[in-house]
Design an enzyme around this catalytic site. Structure first.
Site, mmCIF file in Angstrom:
data_model
loop_
_atom_site.group_PDB
_atom_site.id
_atom_site.type_symbol
_atom_site.label_atom_id
_atom_site.label_comp_id
_atom_site.label_asym_id
_atom_site.label_seq_id
_atom_site.Cartn_x
_atom_site.Cartn_y
_atom_site.Cartn_z
ATOM 1 N N HIS A 49 0.843 -1.188 0.000
ATOM 2 C CA HIS A 49 0.000 0.000 0.000
ATOM 3 C C HIS A 49 0.883 1.246 0.000
ATOM 4 O O HIS A 49 2.096 1.167 0.208
ATOM 5 C CB HIS A 49 -0.920 0.010 1.229
ATOM 6 C CG HIS A 49 -0.188 -0.001 2.529
ATOM 7 N ND1 HIS A 49 -0.060 -1.115 3.312
ATOM 8 C CD2 HIS A 49 0.492 0.971 3.161
ATOM 9 C CE1 HIS A 49 0.652 -0.833 4.370
ATOM 10 N NE2 HIS A 49 1.013 0.433 4.321
HETATM 11 C C1 T46 Z 1 2.745 0.852 7.047
HETATM 12 C C2 T46 Z 1 3.552 -0.373 7.303
HETATM 13 C C3 T46 Z 1 5.001 -0.069 7.532
HETATM 14 C C4 T46 Z 1 -4.737 -0.947 13.365
HETATM 15 O O1 T46 Z 1 -5.786 -1.309 13.912
HETATM 16 N N1 T46 Z 1 -4.073 0.164 13.804
HETATM 17 C C5 T46 Z 1 -2.913 0.593 13.233
HETATM 18 O O2 T46 Z 1 -2.364 1.619 13.675
HETATM 19 C C6 T46 Z 1 -2.354 -0.177 12.136
HETATM 20 C C7 T46 Z 1 -1.072 0.281 11.472
HETATM 21 C C8 T46 Z 1 -3.030 -1.288 11.718
HETATM 22 N N2 T46 Z 1 -4.181 -1.674 12.328
HETATM 23 C C9 T46 Z 1 -4.824 -2.940 11.914
HETATM 24 C C10 T46 Z 1 -5.323 -2.980 10.483
HETATM 25 C C11 T46 Z 1 -5.163 -4.438 10.114
HETATM 26 O O3 T46 Z 1 -6.292 -5.152 10.549
HETATM 27 O O4 T46 Z 1 -3.843 -3.965 12.005
HETATM 28 C C12 T46 Z 1 -3.975 -4.896 10.955
HETATM 29 C C13 T46 Z 1 -2.687 -5.025 10.139
HETATM 30 O O5 T46 Z 1 -2.471 -3.790 9.444
HETATM 31 P P1 T46 Z 1 -1.860 -3.734 7.970
HETATM 32 O O6 T46 Z 1 -2.319 -4.898 7.187
HETATM 33 O O7 T46 Z 1 -2.116 -2.380 7.400
HETATM 34 O O8 T46 Z 1 -0.291 -3.894 8.333
HETATM 35 P P2 T46 Z 1 0.978 -3.870 7.364
HETATM 36 O O9 T46 Z 1 2.067 -4.545 8.106
HETATM 37 O O10 T46 Z 1 0.658 -4.347 6.011
HETATM 38 O O11 T46 Z 1 1.327 -2.269 7.226
HETATM 39 C C14 T46 Z 1 1.664 -1.491 8.368
HETATM 40 C C15 T46 Z 1 0.882 -0.172 8.383
HETATM 41 O O12 T46 Z 1 -0.504 -0.419 8.242
HETATM 42 C C16 T46 Z 1 1.285 0.794 7.320
HETATM 43 O O13 T46 Z 1 0.777 2.091 7.595
HETATM 44 O O14 T46 Z 1 3.240 1.820 6.479
HETATM 45 O O15 T46 Z 1 3.058 -1.190 8.362
#
Ligand code: T46
Length: 137
Positions: A49
């Site tokens: 993303h």
């Molecule tokens: C990024 C990279 C480096 C939350 O509830 N609160 C939060 O602050 C975040 C970041 C995520 N979430 C929830 C949303 C999803 O259900 O945690 C789950 C995993 O999130 P996501 O799939 O977006 O995680 P990554 O590892 O793909 O990405 C994250 C960050 O979302 C993003 O901003 O830059 O780490």
């Protein structure tokens, strides 16, 4: 590409090290959120993303992982493996993270609260927005 590797000063003494992150001092933004990625399973890729507005600093406080960063024109891989090094992520940058070591703890400081509306999770949409921004300049 709006990417910068920021050296973080290690303080401390003979007992051990300490690194302090202070908003608007060694961090160019106010910290509104801190989260950390833990227990990423072997072979897993995360991210896929970009963010519309969010500014973040990522630090591998333990272990290592690799970021693939793509601003629509060029792609760059950066390995984070040093708690004294921060990856500053600003602007429109597509990111993918992989090669997490088993012990990796990736801490991220962000200037906004979590907001799914700030995510661009489709690569074609990301490229369209990048091109639109170029046209507007
Ligand atoms: C990024 C990279 C480096 C939350 O509830 N609160 C939060 O602050 C975040 C970041 C995520 N979430 C929830 C949303 C999803 O259900 O945690 C789950 C995993 O999130 P996501 O799939 O977006 O995680 P990554 O590892 O793909 O990405 C994250 C960050 O979302 C993003 O901003 O830059 O780490």
């Amino acid at each position: 590409m709006n990417i910068e590797l920021v050296p973080l000063q290690v303080r401390g003494d003979e007992r051990g090290g300490l690194i302090a992150l202070e908003e608007e001092k060694n961090l160019p933004f106010k910290i509104r959120r801190v989260y950390y990625l833990i227990d990423t399973k072997p072979g897993v890729k995360r991210g896929f993303h970009a963010h519309k507005e969010l500014r973040q600093l990522a630090v591998a406080v333990r272990g290592e992982c690799t970021f693939l960063l793509d601003d629509g024109s060029c792609r760059r891989e950066i390995k984070l493996h040093d708690p004294a090094q921060g990856l500053l992520l600003t602007g429109l940058v597509w990111r993918e993270m992989f090669d997490f070591s088993e012990d990796c703890v990736l801490m991220v400081l962000a200037d906004q609260l979590y907001d799914e509306a700030d995510y661009i999770r489709n690569y074609d949409e990301f490229i369209n927005i990048v091109n639109l921004q170029k046209e507007q300049k």
